[in-house]
Write an enzyme that holds these catalytic residues in place. Structure first.
Site, mmCIF file in Angstrom:
data_model
loop_
_atom_site.group_PDB
_atom_site.id
_atom_site.type_symbol
_atom_site.label_atom_id
_atom_site.label_comp_id
_atom_site.label_asym_id
_atom_site.label_seq_id
_atom_site.Cartn_x
_atom_site.Cartn_y
_atom_site.Cartn_z
ATOM 1 N N CYS A 153 10.593 2.559 -2.382
ATOM 2 C CA CYS A 153 9.358 2.701 -2.442
ATOM 3 C C CYS A 153 9.176 4.204 -1.961
ATOM 4 O O CYS A 153 9.566 4.496 -0.903
ATOM 5 C CB CYS A 153 8.316 1.921 -1.569
ATOM 6 S SG CYS A 153 6.760 2.034 -1.736
ATOM 7 N N ASN A 154 8.575 5.151 -2.955
ATOM 8 C CA ASN A 154 8.407 6.459 -2.416
ATOM 9 C C ASN A 154 7.469 6.583 -1.390
ATOM 10 O O ASN A 154 7.610 7.359 -0.506
ATOM 11 C CB ASN A 154 8.116 7.302 -3.677
ATOM 12 C CG ASN A 154 8.932 7.462 -4.770
ATOM 13 O OD1 ASN A 154 9.803 8.328 -5.106
ATOM 14 N ND2 ASN A 154 8.952 6.173 -5.518
ATOM 15 N N THR A 155 6.392 5.865 -1.411
ATOM 16 C CA THR A 155 5.190 6.026 -0.693
ATOM 17 C C THR A 155 5.670 5.542 0.935
ATOM 18 O O THR A 155 5.616 5.985 1.869
ATOM 19 C CB THR A 155 4.218 4.954 -0.952
ATOM 20 O OG1 THR A 155 3.959 5.188 -2.299
ATOM 21 C CG2 THR A 155 2.970 5.290 -0.049
ATOM 22 N N CYS A 202 7.063 6.872 -8.241
ATOM 23 C CA CYS A 202 6.656 5.672 -7.732
ATOM 24 C C CYS A 202 7.334 4.662 -8.352
ATOM 25 O O CYS A 202 7.783 4.894 -9.722
ATOM 26 C CB CYS A 202 5.226 5.465 -7.971
ATOM 27 S SG CYS A 202 4.643 3.717 -7.770
ATOM 28 N N GLY A 218 -0.085 3.116 -1.559
ATOM 29 C CA GLY A 218 -0.220 4.424 -1.796
ATOM 30 C C GLY A 218 -1.658 5.045 -1.349
ATOM 31 O O GLY A 218 -1.943 6.116 -1.389
HETATM 32 N N1 DGL Z 1 6.000 1.271 -5.628
HETATM 33 C C1 DGL Z 1 5.430 2.255 -4.534
HETATM 34 C C2 DGL Z 1 6.052 3.669 -4.702
HETATM 35 O O1 DGL Z 1 6.868 3.874 -4.961
HETATM 36 C C3 DGL Z 1 4.192 2.511 -4.545
HETATM 37 C C4 DGL Z 1 3.099 1.521 -5.011
HETATM 38 C C5 DGL Z 1 1.850 1.447 -3.987
HETATM 39 O O2 DGL Z 1 0.982 2.136 -4.138
HETATM 40 O O3 DGL Z 1 1.953 0.301 -3.348
HETATM 41 O O4 DGL Z 1 5.605 4.522 -4.061
#
Ligand code: DGL
Length: 261
Positions: free
Chosen positions: A72-74, A183, A42
């Protein structure tokens, strides 16, 4: 591994999405891949995350994955569009902040969206906001430093609670109606977060919706394993090869199955 679905995240957070996926599709085989050695995603550049995700997905498909879930949203905001263009024939699902249900259920409300800096600055989130923002006051809050507590096995600690208290204090006095967890690491800090925001503020996350979408896509492609085909398997793999990371992955999966969706 044969006939499997690859589920990936920048680290162990995506296990919060694996949980409802496994619950909805217990006959499927899952490979969960956490890229903890390269986390966090992120706070990195979009190009860097995109090329890493493309590389990992190419490996999963080479290995024989029948479907891909970007838990993972990112990574979704950085790479899902390219992935769908490169592999139009493969069922690929991503995850995005569950703004729609939060807005629908809290018309005119004040909604905080917690996510990584990249998720919030990307086009995908801007589109989501203009589509579903509606008449709500939506406050996007980048939370650098938060996922590290989950990666470090400190999701349920006073330390994370103090961090959250400080991060959220500017928004608490005006009153919040809902918080969207944008996230996949954050569902693991839900208990502590609820203490900070108060029990009447509703928390939303997109994991169940993503799991349903995955099942629909796999079923439409005729790739669902017949039920009763035998209990599916789950394999946890991580770019961080330490024993602690392996233990943490299993612990997050097995001890949160009741609390997550
Ligand atoms: N789990 C990740 C998401 O859903 C983000 C965590 C990261 O910054 O790597 O965005």
């Amino acid at each position: 591994m044969k006939d499997f679905i690859a589920v990936m995240d920048s680290g162990v957070g995506g296990i919060s999405v694996l949980i409802p996926m496994h619950r909805l599709m217990p006959d499927e085989n899952f490979l969960f891949y956490g890229d903890s050695a390269n986390a966090p995603y992120g706070t990195k550049s979009t190009d860097m995350v995109r090329s890493r995700v493309l590389e990992l997905v190419a490996d999963f498909l080479d290995e024989g994955a029948k479907a891909i879930a970007i838990a993972c949203n990112t990574a979704t905001s950085a790479a899902v569009k390219d992935l769908r263009e490169i592999y139009p024939e493969v069922p690929i699902v991503g995850i995005e902040p569950a703004l729609k249900p939060a807005v629908t259920e809290h018309e005119g409300g004040r909604i905080l969206v917690m996510a990584t800096p990249m998720t919030i600055r990307e086009e995908k989130f801007k589109n989501l906001l203009s589509r579903y923002g509606g008449d709500c006051e939506v406050i996007p809050l980048p939370c650098p430093g938060l996922m590290e507590y989950v990666e470090g096995g400190k999701a349920d600690t006073d330390e994370v609670e103090a961090f959250l208290r400080e991060l959220l204090s500017p928004y608490l006095s005006g009153g919040l109606d809902a918080v969207v967890l944008g996230c996949t690491h954050y569902p693991f800090i839900r208990k502590r977060l609820q203490r900070v925001i108060g029990s009447d503020v509703e928390i939303y996350d997109g994991s169940l919706g993503t799991a349903k979408e995955l099942r629909r896509r796999i079923s439409d492609a005729g790739l669902l394993r017949p039920s009763g085909a035998g209990e599916g398997t789950i394999c946890f793999r991580n770019s961080d090869k330490s024993e602690e990371k392996q233990k943490l992955s299993e612990e997050l999966f097995y001890s949160h199955r009741e609390h997550c969706h």
